[in-house]
Design a protein around this motif. Structure first.
Motif, PDB file in Angstrom:
ATOM      1  N   VAL A 153       0.853  -1.186   0.000  1.00  0.00           N
ATOM      2  CA  VAL A 153       0.000   0.000   0.000  1.00  0.00           C
ATOM      3  C   VAL A 153       0.891   1.239   0.000  1.00  0.00           C
ATOM      4  N   PHE A 154       0.386   2.309  -0.615  1.00  0.00           N
ATOM      5  CA  PHE A 154       1.218   3.487  -0.870  1.00  0.00           C
ATOM      6  C   PHE A 154       0.409   4.758  -0.655  1.00  0.00           C
ATOM      7  N   ASP A 155       1.063   5.751  -0.039  1.00  0.00           N
ATOM      8  CA  ASP A 155       0.442   7.062   0.178  1.00  0.00           C
ATOM      9  C   ASP A 155       1.517   8.127  -0.031  1.00  0.00           C
ATOM     10  N   PRO A 156       1.416   8.963  -1.078  1.00  0.00           N
ATOM     11  CA  PRO A 156       2.456   9.967  -1.318  1.00  0.00           C
ATOM     12  C   PRO A 156       2.537  11.031  -0.233  1.00  0.00           C
ATOM     13  N   ASN A 157       1.395  11.394   0.383  1.00  0.00           N
ATOM     14  CA  ASN A 157       1.361  12.335   1.513  1.00  0.00           C
ATOM     15  C   ASN A 157       2.267  13.534   1.239  1.00  0.00           C
ATOM     16  N   VAL A 158       1.972  14.281   0.193  1.00  0.00           N
ATOM     17  CA  VAL A 158       2.850  15.342  -0.303  1.00  0.00           C
ATOM     18  C   VAL A 158       2.883  16.524   0.673  1.00  0.00           C
ATOM     19  N   ARG A 159       4.073  17.034   0.921  1.00  0.00           N
ATOM     20  CA  ARG A 159       4.262  18.250   1.714  1.00  0.00           C
ATOM     21  C   ARG A 159       4.976  19.269   0.828  1.00  0.00           C
ATOM     22  N   PRO A 160       4.233  20.242   0.270  1.00  0.00           N
ATOM     23  CA  PRO A 160       4.819  21.174  -0.702  1.00  0.00           C
ATOM     24  C   PRO A 160       6.048  21.916  -0.188  1.00  0.00           C
ATOM     25  N   ARG A 161       6.104  22.200   1.118  1.00  0.00           N
ATOM     26  CA  ARG A 161       7.233  22.961   1.666  1.00  0.00           C
ATOM     27  C   ARG A 161       8.557  22.212   1.529  1.00  0.00           C
ATOM     28  N   LEU A 162       8.491  20.905   1.318  1.00  0.00           N
ATOM     29  CA  LEU A 162       9.713  20.112   1.210  1.00  0.00           C
ATOM     30  C   LEU A 162      10.161  19.900  -0.229  1.00  0.00           C
ATOM     31  N   LEU A 163       9.390  20.419  -1.174  1.00  0.00           N
ATOM     32  CA  LEU A 163       9.759  20.275  -2.587  1.00  0.00           C
ATOM     33  C   LEU A 163      10.744  21.381  -2.930  1.00  0.00           C
ATOM     34  N   ASP A 164      12.020  21.025  -3.018  1.00  0.00           N
ATOM     35  CA  ASP A 164      13.098  21.993  -3.149  1.00  0.00           C
ATOM     36  C   ASP A 164      13.654  21.981  -4.568  1.00  0.00           C
ATOM     37  N   GLY A 165      13.453  23.083  -5.273  1.00  0.00           N
ATOM     38  CA  GLY A 165      14.021  23.201  -6.613  1.00  0.00           C
ATOM     39  C   GLY A 165      12.989  23.008  -7.701  1.00  0.00           C
ATOM     40  N   PRO A 166      13.293  23.469  -8.919  1.00  0.00           N
ATOM     41  CA  PRO A 166      12.313  23.470 -10.012  1.00  0.00           C
ATOM     42  C   PRO A 166      11.935  22.083 -10.520  1.00  0.00           C
ATOM     43  N   THR A 167      12.778  21.103 -10.270  1.00  0.00           N
ATOM     44  CA  THR A 167      12.492  19.752 -10.788  1.00  0.00           C
ATOM     45  C   THR A 167      11.911  18.822  -9.734  1.00  0.00           C
ATOM     46  N   ALA A 168      11.778  19.309  -8.488  1.00  0.00           N
ATOM     47  CA  ALA A 168      11.396  18.432  -7.382  1.00  0.00           C
ATOM     48  C   ALA A 168      10.018  17.808  -7.584  1.00  0.00           C
ATOM     49  N   LEU A 169       9.060  18.599  -8.056  1.00  0.00           N
ATOM     50  CA  LEU A 169       7.713  18.071  -8.234  1.00  0.00           C
ATOM     51  C   LEU A 169       7.687  17.002  -9.330  1.00  0.00           C
ATOM     52  N   ALA A 170       8.368  17.259 -10.422  1.00  0.00           N
ATOM     53  CA  ALA A 170       8.414  16.277 -11.503  1.00  0.00           C
ATOM     54  C   ALA A 170       9.084  14.986 -11.042  1.00  0.00           C
ATOM     55  N   GLU A 171      10.132  15.113 -10.235  1.00  0.00           N
ATOM     56  CA  GLU A 171      10.817  13.927  -9.720  1.00  0.00           C
ATOM     57  C   GLU A 171       9.906  13.145  -8.774  1.00  0.00           C
ATOM     58  N   LEU A 172       9.165  13.868  -7.918  1.00  0.00           N
ATOM     59  CA  LEU A 172       8.234  13.190  -7.024  1.00  0.00           C
ATOM     60  C   LEU A 172       7.141  12.497  -7.819  1.00  0.00           C
ATOM     61  N   ARG A 173       6.677  13.140  -8.866  1.00  0.00           N
ATOM     62  CA  ARG A 173       5.634  12.540  -9.704  1.00  0.00           C
ATOM     63  C   ARG A 173       6.119  11.202 -10.287  1.00  0.00           C
ATOM     64  N   GLU A 174       7.393  11.141 -10.661  1.00  0.00           N
ATOM     65  CA  GLU A 174       7.952   9.888 -11.175  1.00  0.00           C
ATOM     66  C   GLU A 174       8.009   8.819 -10.085  1.00  0.00           C
ATOM     67  N   VAL A 175       8.353   9.219  -8.864  1.00  0.00           N
ATOM     68  CA  VAL A 175       8.402   8.270  -7.754  1.00  0.00           C
ATOM     69  C   VAL A 175       7.004   7.739  -7.448  1.00  0.00           C
ATOM     70  N   VAL A 176       6.022   8.637  -7.459  1.00  0.00           N
ATOM     71  CA  VAL A 176       4.639   8.222  -7.214  1.00  0.00           C
ATOM     72  C   VAL A 176       4.199   7.209  -8.267  1.00  0.00           C
ATOM     73  N   ALA A 177       4.521   7.476  -9.528  1.00  0.00           N
ATOM     74  CA  ALA A 177       4.158   6.540 -10.597  1.00  0.00           C
ATOM     75  C   ALA A 177       4.831   5.193 -10.387  1.00  0.00           C
ATOM     76  N   GLU A 178       6.094   5.214  -9.958  1.00  0.00           N
ATOM     77  CA  GLU A 178       6.847   3.979  -9.732  1.00  0.00           C
ATOM     78  C   GLU A 178       6.184   3.112  -8.655  1.00  0.00           C
ATOM     79  N   PHE A 179       5.844   3.720  -7.527  1.00  0.00           N
ATOM     80  CA  PHE A 179       5.266   2.942  -6.433  1.00  0.00           C
ATOM     81  C   PHE A 179       3.805   2.581  -6.716  1.00  0.00           C
ATOM     82  N   ALA A 180       3.070   3.475  -7.350  1.00  0.00           N
ATOM     83  CA  ALA A 180       1.667   3.173  -7.668  1.00  0.00           C
ATOM     84  C   ALA A 180       1.569   1.971  -8.593  1.00  0.00           C
ATOM     85  N   ALA A 181       2.538   1.835  -9.498  1.00  0.00           N
ATOM     86  CA  ALA A 181       2.488   0.745 -10.477  1.00  0.00           C
ATOM     87  C   ALA A 181       2.506  -0.628  -9.818  1.00  0.00           C
ATOM     88  N   GLY A 182       3.112  -0.728  -8.636  1.00  0.00           N
ATOM     89  CA  GLY A 182       3.181  -2.024  -7.973  1.00  0.00           C
ATOM     90  C   GLY A 182       2.315  -2.128  -6.738  1.00  0.00           C
TER      91      GLY A 182
END
Length: 311
Positions: A153-182
């Motif tokens: 089971v997976f919960d991204p539980n996003v905290r925007p204040r911890l997203l550091d830098g212009p690519t952080a959200l895109a990188e998190l989105r990739e991680v979410v896709a990775e874990f959601a897939a399984g």
């Protein structure tokens, strides 16, 4: 009945409140995954918390709290760091979290720290939350995901204040896709969905995550309940019970805790209607959590939920 492994962060929340007309901060043990582990134990399941804890007095209090709640600490490690703090302010529908502590005590669990037998033997493995933003713990979570012999089971539980830098959200989105897939179950909040997939309705987010491979997706909608997408049935909206809220801290975590506790008891439902029943109960758990201050301390027992919503 087996046990759940909950991999993630434990920290101390400083919750904004008022005393004698002046703002003060109330100390509370927290962290989304810690709330989940406690919630599972309170609802009658067996849970093991896996994560890194500091080496100070606050970390000792966290250990004592988890032990008193019946949560196992076989997979918790002590690291040379002060316990991370989350300062929580309430200015809107969602609490505003700001995190302090570098390196954060919760971000030091390595893949080598994992108890492989503990993880592989779990009937349910939970991964998610802010530890996914720490490369060391992300590697540990990936190893745990690969080791898992039970339901994931997976919960991204996003905290925007911890997203550091212009690519952080895109990188998190990739991680979410990775874990959601399984994942057998993905739970995320409406706020998580809006940040990860701007402009996409909850139904679209759920459909996307299911296309990636998630078997069941639950999007919590606050007072409006939750959207459930399970099996091949059309997504349905499950209403929330009427409650008298005083503090929403930990409400989403309690939904996940309730889903995990029921997975431990009976596994995955065979029909979509079974998932509706599970989510209905989980929303009642969350409703009761909202009627008490605090996160982990507000997690109810199953008997308390049944008594509050009798009939």
């Amino acid at each position: 009945m087996g046990y759940a492994v909950v991999l993630g962060e434990a920290l101390v929340d400083l919750l904004e409140t008022e005393h004698d007309g002046a703002p003060v901060y109330r100390q509370a043990i927290g962290g989304g995954p810690l709330n989940v582990a406690v919630g599972v134990a309170r609802l009658g399941g067996e849970s093991q918390f896996v994560g890194s804890l500091g080496d100070d007095v606050l970390a000792a209090r966290i250990r004592d709290f988890l032990g008193a709640a019946g949560v196992g600490l076989d997979g918790a490690v002590t690291v040379p760091a002060a316990t991370a703090l989350a300062v929580v302010s309430f200015a809107g529908a969602e609490p505003d979290f700001r995190f302090y502590g570098e390196p954060p005590s919760y971000g030091l669990l390595s893949a080598d720290d994992l108890d492989a037998d503990l993880v592989a033997g779990a009937d349910v493995l939970y991964c998610g939350s802010v530890v996914l933003l720490r490369p060391v713990v992300l590697a540990a979570a990936r190893r745990a995901w690969a080791l898992a012999g039970g339901l994931r089971v997976f919960d991204p539980n996003v905290r925007p204040r911890l997203l550091d830098g212009p690519t952080a959200l895109a990188e998190l989105r990739e991680v979410v896709a990775e874990f959601a897939a399984g994942a057998h179950v993905v739970k995320l909040s409406e706020a998580d969905a809006a940040l990860l997939y701007p402009g996409e309705p909850a139904e679209g987010v759920a459909a996307y995550l299911r296309e990636l491979g998630a078997a069941t997706v639950v999007v919590t909608l606050g007072a409006d309940g939750a959207l459930l997408a399970a099996a091949d049935a059309d997504p349905v909206r499950v209403p929330a019970p009427r409650v008298n809220p005083v503090d929403t801290t930990g409400a989403g975590d309690s939904v996940m805790a309730a889903l995990i506790a029921d997975l431990l008891v009976a596994g995955e439902p065979g029909e979509p209607a079974g998932w509706v029943e599970r989510v209905t109960f989980a929303l009642r758990v969350a409703g009761l959590v909202c009627e008490s201050p605090g996160g982990a301390t507000a997690m109810p027992t199953r008997a308390e939920v049944l008594a509050r919503f009798a009939g």
